[in-house]
Structure formats: structure tokens, C-alpha cells
Scaffold this motif. Structure first.
Motif, PDB file in Angstrom:
ATOM      1  N   ALA A   1       0.831  -1.202   0.000  1.00  0.00           N
ATOM      2  CA  ALA A   1       0.000   0.000   0.000  1.00  0.00           C
ATOM      3  C   ALA A   1       0.869   1.258   0.000  1.00  0.00           C
ATOM      4  O   ALA A   1       0.579   2.228  -0.713  1.00  0.00           O
ATOM      5  CB  ALA A   1      -0.935  -0.004   1.204  1.00  0.00           C
ATOM      6  N   ILE A   2       1.939   1.250   0.770  1.00  0.00           N
ATOM      7  CA  ILE A   2       2.852   2.395   0.805  1.00  0.00           C
ATOM      8  C   ILE A   2       3.520   2.576  -0.557  1.00  0.00           C
ATOM      9  O   ILE A   2       3.627   3.694  -1.075  1.00  0.00           O
ATOM     10  CB  ILE A   2       3.909   2.229   1.922  1.00  0.00           C
ATOM     11  CG1 ILE A   2       3.230   2.339   3.289  1.00  0.00           C
ATOM     12  CG2 ILE A   2       5.036   3.250   1.776  1.00  0.00           C
ATOM     13  CD1 ILE A   2       4.114   1.960   4.450  1.00  0.00           C
ATOM     14  N   GLU A   3       3.962   1.479  -1.157  1.00  0.00           N
ATOM     15  CA  GLU A   3       4.605   1.547  -2.472  1.00  0.00           C
ATOM     16  C   GLU A   3       3.645   2.084  -3.526  1.00  0.00           C
ATOM     17  O   GLU A   3       4.017   2.941  -4.334  1.00  0.00           O
ATOM     18  CB  GLU A   3       5.097   0.160  -2.887  1.00  0.00           C
ATOM     19  CG  GLU A   3       5.810   0.151  -4.209  1.00  0.00           C
ATOM     20  CD  GLU A   3       6.291  -1.232  -4.613  1.00  0.00           C
ATOM     21  OE1 GLU A   3       6.745  -1.365  -5.767  1.00  0.00           O
ATOM     22  OE2 GLU A   3       6.221  -2.167  -3.814  1.00  0.00           O
ATOM     23  N   LYS A   4       2.409   1.626  -3.510  1.00  0.00           N
ATOM     24  CA  LYS A   4       1.414   2.102  -4.480  1.00  0.00           C
ATOM     25  C   LYS A   4       1.154   3.595  -4.296  1.00  0.00           C
ATOM     26  O   LYS A   4       1.091   4.348  -5.272  1.00  0.00           O
ATOM     27  CB  LYS A   4       0.114   1.323  -4.320  1.00  0.00           C
ATOM     28  CG  LYS A   4      -0.947   1.705  -5.313  1.00  0.00           C
ATOM     29  CD  LYS A   4      -2.194   0.878  -5.136  1.00  0.00           C
ATOM     30  CE  LYS A   4      -3.260   1.316  -6.122  1.00  0.00           C
ATOM     31  NZ  LYS A   4      -4.491   0.560  -5.973  1.00  0.00           N
ATOM     32  N   THR A   5       1.025   4.026  -3.049  1.00  0.00           N
ATOM     33  CA  THR A   5       0.793   5.442  -2.754  1.00  0.00           C
ATOM     34  C   THR A   5       1.975   6.283  -3.230  1.00  0.00           C
ATOM     35  O   THR A   5       1.791   7.349  -3.828  1.00  0.00           O
ATOM     36  CB  THR A   5       0.556   5.646  -1.247  1.00  0.00           C
ATOM     37  OG1 THR A   5      -0.558   4.854  -0.853  1.00  0.00           O
ATOM     38  CG2 THR A   5       0.298   7.100  -0.915  1.00  0.00           C
ATOM     39  N   TRP A   6       3.186   5.820  -2.986  1.00  0.00           N
ATOM     40  CA  TRP A   6       4.380   6.537  -3.427  1.00  0.00           C
ATOM     41  C   TRP A   6       4.406   6.661  -4.948  1.00  0.00           C
ATOM     42  O   TRP A   6       4.702   7.722  -5.486  1.00  0.00           O
ATOM     43  CB  TRP A   6       5.633   5.839  -2.914  1.00  0.00           C
ATOM     44  CG  TRP A   6       6.891   6.492  -3.390  1.00  0.00           C
ATOM     45  CD1 TRP A   6       7.752   6.035  -4.333  1.00  0.00           C
ATOM     46  CD2 TRP A   6       7.413   7.750  -2.968  1.00  0.00           C
ATOM     47  NE1 TRP A   6       8.778   6.919  -4.521  1.00  0.00           N
ATOM     48  CE2 TRP A   6       8.594   7.989  -3.690  1.00  0.00           C
ATOM     49  CE3 TRP A   6       6.993   8.707  -2.042  1.00  0.00           C
ATOM     50  CZ2 TRP A   6       9.359   9.128  -3.523  1.00  0.00           C
ATOM     51  CZ3 TRP A   6       7.757   9.852  -1.878  1.00  0.00           C
ATOM     52  CH2 TRP A   6       8.919  10.052  -2.612  1.00  0.00           C
ATOM     53  N   GLN A   7       4.112   5.566  -5.653  1.00  0.00           N
ATOM     54  CA  GLN A   7       4.098   5.597  -7.112  1.00  0.00           C
ATOM     55  C   GLN A   7       3.069   6.589  -7.634  1.00  0.00           C
ATOM     56  O   GLN A   7       3.328   7.317  -8.593  1.00  0.00           O
ATOM     57  CB  GLN A   7       3.819   4.203  -7.667  1.00  0.00           C
ATOM     58  CG  GLN A   7       4.973   3.251  -7.490  1.00  0.00           C
ATOM     59  CD  GLN A   7       4.632   1.832  -7.896  1.00  0.00           C
ATOM     60  OE1 GLN A   7       3.470   1.481  -8.079  1.00  0.00           O
ATOM     61  NE2 GLN A   7       5.647   0.997  -8.029  1.00  0.00           N
ATOM     62  N   GLN A   8       1.905   6.642  -7.010  1.00  0.00           N
ATOM     63  CA  GLN A   8       0.873   7.588  -7.429  1.00  0.00           C
ATOM     64  C   GLN A   8       1.332   9.024  -7.194  1.00  0.00           C
ATOM     65  O   GLN A   8       1.075   9.909  -8.015  1.00  0.00           O
ATOM     66  CB  GLN A   8      -0.437   7.322  -6.686  1.00  0.00           C
ATOM     67  CG  GLN A   8      -1.109   6.039  -7.112  1.00  0.00           C
ATOM     68  CD  GLN A   8      -2.301   5.691  -6.237  1.00  0.00           C
ATOM     69  OE1 GLN A   8      -2.412   6.119  -5.099  1.00  0.00           O
ATOM     70  NE2 GLN A   8      -3.206   4.879  -6.777  1.00  0.00           N
ATOM     71  N   PHE A   9       2.003   9.265  -6.091  1.00  0.00           N
ATOM     72  CA  PHE A   9       2.515  10.599  -5.773  1.00  0.00           C
ATOM     73  C   PHE A   9       3.557  11.040  -6.806  1.00  0.00           C
ATOM     74  O   PHE A   9       3.511  12.168  -7.313  1.00  0.00           O
ATOM     75  CB  PHE A   9       3.110  10.604  -4.361  1.00  0.00           C
ATOM     76  CG  PHE A   9       3.732  11.906  -3.965  1.00  0.00           C
ATOM     77  CD1 PHE A   9       2.944  13.039  -3.775  1.00  0.00           C
ATOM     78  CD2 PHE A   9       5.099  12.006  -3.785  1.00  0.00           C
ATOM     79  CE1 PHE A   9       3.519  14.253  -3.416  1.00  0.00           C
ATOM     80  CE2 PHE A   9       5.677  13.209  -3.426  1.00  0.00           C
ATOM     81  CZ  PHE A   9       4.894  14.335  -3.241  1.00  0.00           C
ATOM     82  N   VAL A  10       4.494  10.159  -7.129  1.00  0.00           N
ATOM     83  CA  VAL A  10       5.525  10.478  -8.115  1.00  0.00           C
ATOM     84  C   VAL A  10       4.885  10.735  -9.477  1.00  0.00           C
ATOM     85  O   VAL A  10       5.259  11.684 -10.184  1.00  0.00           O
ATOM     86  CB  VAL A  10       6.578   9.346  -8.193  1.00  0.00           C
ATOM     87  CG1 VAL A  10       7.510   9.536  -9.383  1.00  0.00           C
ATOM     88  CG2 VAL A  10       7.376   9.278  -6.898  1.00  0.00           C
TER      89      VAL A  10
END
Length: 76
Positions: free
Chosen positions: A13-22
Motif C-alpha cells: 500500500a505504501i509503495e502504491k501510494t508513493w508511485q501515485q505521488f511520483v
């Protein structure tokens, strides 16, 4: 075993959120181009905005807009 799955889910979930932010940051800095349409759905003007430089321009045709983009970004 349940704790490991829980932590894996959190990390995913953290990785997905980070990818969306980038992805959001990258898109926010890209040249934006759009058309304006009249009531009948015909294009009557083209617009471009560069959030990195603050430059914007409006044109009467797609060709004029493309020429502006080429002059600003592809010619040295």
C-alpha cells in the motif's frame, strides 16, 4: 504468519501510494495542451501552458500551436 502478510500488505500500500505521488508530480510539470470548442463542438482555439516556466499561449490552429511548441522546446 499473519503478521508477515499484514506487513506485506502495508508495504504494498505504501509503495502504491508513493508511485501515485511520483506520477502526480511528473504530470504536474508536463506541458499542458487543450482545445476550446464552440457550441457545435468545433475547435475554435488551442491553448498551451508550461507549469515549469509559467509560459502560456493561445492559437487559432493546431499547426500554430505545434510550431510554438517546436520553437520553444525542440530548437536550440
Amino acid at each position: 504468519m499473519k503478521n508477515i502478510n499484514f506487513y506485506k500488505k502495508i508495504l504494498l500500500a505504501i509503495e502504491k501510494t508513493w508511485q501515485q505521488f511520483v506520477t502526480y508530480l511528473i504530470r504536474a510539470s508536463e506541458l499542458q495542451v487543450w482545445q476550446e470548442l464552440d457550441r457545435k463542438g468545433r475547435v475554435f482555439s488551442w491553448h498551451a501552458y508550461d507549469p515549469m516556466t509559467g509560459r502560456s499561449a493561445s492559437f487559432g490552429s493546431e499547426e500554430e500551436m505545434r510550431m510554438w511548441i517546436e520553437q520553444c522546446y525542440y530548437r536550440s
